[in-house]
Design a protein around this motif. Structure first.
Motif, mmCIF file in Angstrom:
data_model
loop_
_atom_site.group_PDB
_atom_site.id
_atom_site.type_symbol
_atom_site.label_atom_id
_atom_site.label_comp_id
_atom_site.label_asym_id
_atom_site.label_seq_id
_atom_site.Cartn_x
_atom_site.Cartn_y
_atom_site.Cartn_z
ATOM 1 N N ASP A 16 -0.116 66.219 108.232
ATOM 2 C CA ASP A 16 -0.034 65.793 109.628
ATOM 3 C C ASP A 16 1.094 64.797 109.861
ATOM 4 O O ASP A 16 1.514 64.580 110.995
ATOM 5 C CB ASP A 16 -1.368 65.224 110.108
ATOM 6 N N ARG A 17 1.625 64.179 108.786
ATOM 7 C CA ARG A 17 2.779 63.285 108.902
ATOM 8 C C ARG A 17 3.412 63.125 107.540
ATOM 9 O O ARG A 17 2.789 63.364 106.510
ATOM 10 C CB ARG A 17 2.376 61.929 109.461
ATOM 11 N N GLU A 18 4.653 62.704 107.542
ATOM 12 C CA GLU A 18 5.403 62.574 106.300
ATOM 13 C C GLU A 18 5.373 61.159 105.736
ATOM 14 O O GLU A 18 5.731 60.951 104.576
ATOM 15 C CB GLU A 18 6.860 62.997 106.516
ATOM 16 N N VAL A 74 3.002 57.470 105.487
ATOM 17 C CA VAL A 74 1.718 56.815 105.681
ATOM 18 C C VAL A 74 1.795 55.416 105.078
ATOM 19 O O VAL A 74 2.792 55.036 104.470
ATOM 20 C CB VAL A 74 0.574 57.609 105.015
ATOM 21 N N LEU A 123 -4.736 60.696 105.661
ATOM 22 C CA LEU A 123 -3.762 61.789 105.634
ATOM 23 C C LEU A 123 -4.518 63.097 105.803
ATOM 24 O O LEU A 123 -5.422 63.403 105.009
ATOM 25 C CB LEU A 123 -2.988 61.787 104.314
ATOM 26 N N PHE A 129 5.281 63.246 100.253
ATOM 27 C CA PHE A 129 5.247 62.376 101.428
ATOM 28 C C PHE A 129 5.558 60.961 100.968
ATOM 29 O O PHE A 129 5.631 60.683 99.770
ATOM 30 C CB PHE A 129 3.899 62.466 102.158
#
Length: 264
Positions: free
Chosen positions: A22-24, A26, A32, A138
């Motif tokens: 959902d995102r690169e 954190v 996550l 990530f």
């Protein structure tokens, strides 16, 4: 991310998988979310779908370019067998609650830590064959309080070298809730007597953190009263008290040529 073919030994009808984070980027303590989509190329029975959050551990990887033997930080598994029909899709949403002790890959507003890598590994097992070659990397950026401490080191003249992820705990003085710890290596500035290298480690929590100061004890910082100037002064006093007196007492010329304090 596009679909990738798994288990190529099965031929052109091998199943495909798409793993999407959902995102690169954190931070420790955050969630996550990973969405995995399986698409059948032929009718098969999937024995296992497994997702691991992995890291590059110091003694397990021969170099920094591949994933030869990553260490598992978190894991999720769906055990089968379950059917994956030709042309059909199976979607799984998986939430990983990252630990506060999550190893960092970036600090000080985006500076990459040499040697630090984390990823989500997707593993699929079909007919006694296992494919675990899908790695989606990530980044883990430092908590704001961690950056305050690291900025204090930088302001004092310490130079960053690299980071190493190690199994176990950094010392009996710190209670760790995970089976690993990350050492961040720095170099002392000349003001401290050319002592050489230093390895520090964080043990972060929701409201405070312990800082292991490299074989010279530990310091605890509360997030509520984390003033950058006070942190810098506290670190400076800590290292001056523990390192400078011992080396200032060595008579001139007493140290063998080519040996720095802290070595030999």
């Amino acid at each position: 991310m596009a679909f990738r073919t798994f288990l190529s030994a099965l031929g052109i009808n091998a199943p495909q998988v798409e793993t999407v984070l959902d995102r690169e980027a954190v931070r420790p303590g955050e969630k996550l979310t990973v969405v995995v989509t399986l698409r059948g190329g032929a009718d098969v029975l999937v024995e296992r779908l497994k997702l691991d959050v992995v890291g590059r551990f110091e003694d397990s990887e021969p170099d920094e370019t591949g994933w030869a033997n990553p260490g598992v930080i978190l894991s999720w598994t769906e055990e089968g067998p379950f059917a994956l029909a030709a042309g059909k899709e199976r979607v799984r949403d998986v939430d990983f609650e990252l630990p506060w002790e999550m190893p960092l890959t970036h600090v000080l507003g985006g500076r990459r830590l040499k040697g630090a890598r984390v990823a989500v590994r997707t593993e699929l097992a079909i007919d006694n064959s296992v494919d675990r070659g899908d790695f989606d990397e990530f980044s883990v950026h430092a908590l704001a309080p961690q950056d305050v401490v690291l900025q204090a080191y930088a302001d004092l003249g310490f130079r960053f070298d690299e980071a190493e992820l190690k199994k176990g705990t950094p010392g009996s003085a710190v209670a760790s809730r995970v089976g690993f710890w990350q050492e961040i290596e720095l170099w002392f500035p000349a003001e401290y007597g050319s002592i050489g290298g230093l390895g520090i480690a964080f043990n972060a929590r929701e409201d405070s953190l312990d800082l292991l100061t490299g074989g010279s004890g530990g310091l605890t910082f509360s997030y509520d009263d984390l003033d950058p100037e006070q942190v810098r002064a506290r670190l400076d006093a800590h290292y001056r008290e523990r390192f400078l007196p011992a080396w200032s007492e060595i008579p001139a010329g007493a140290m063998p040529s080519g040996v720095r304090p802290g070595e030999g």
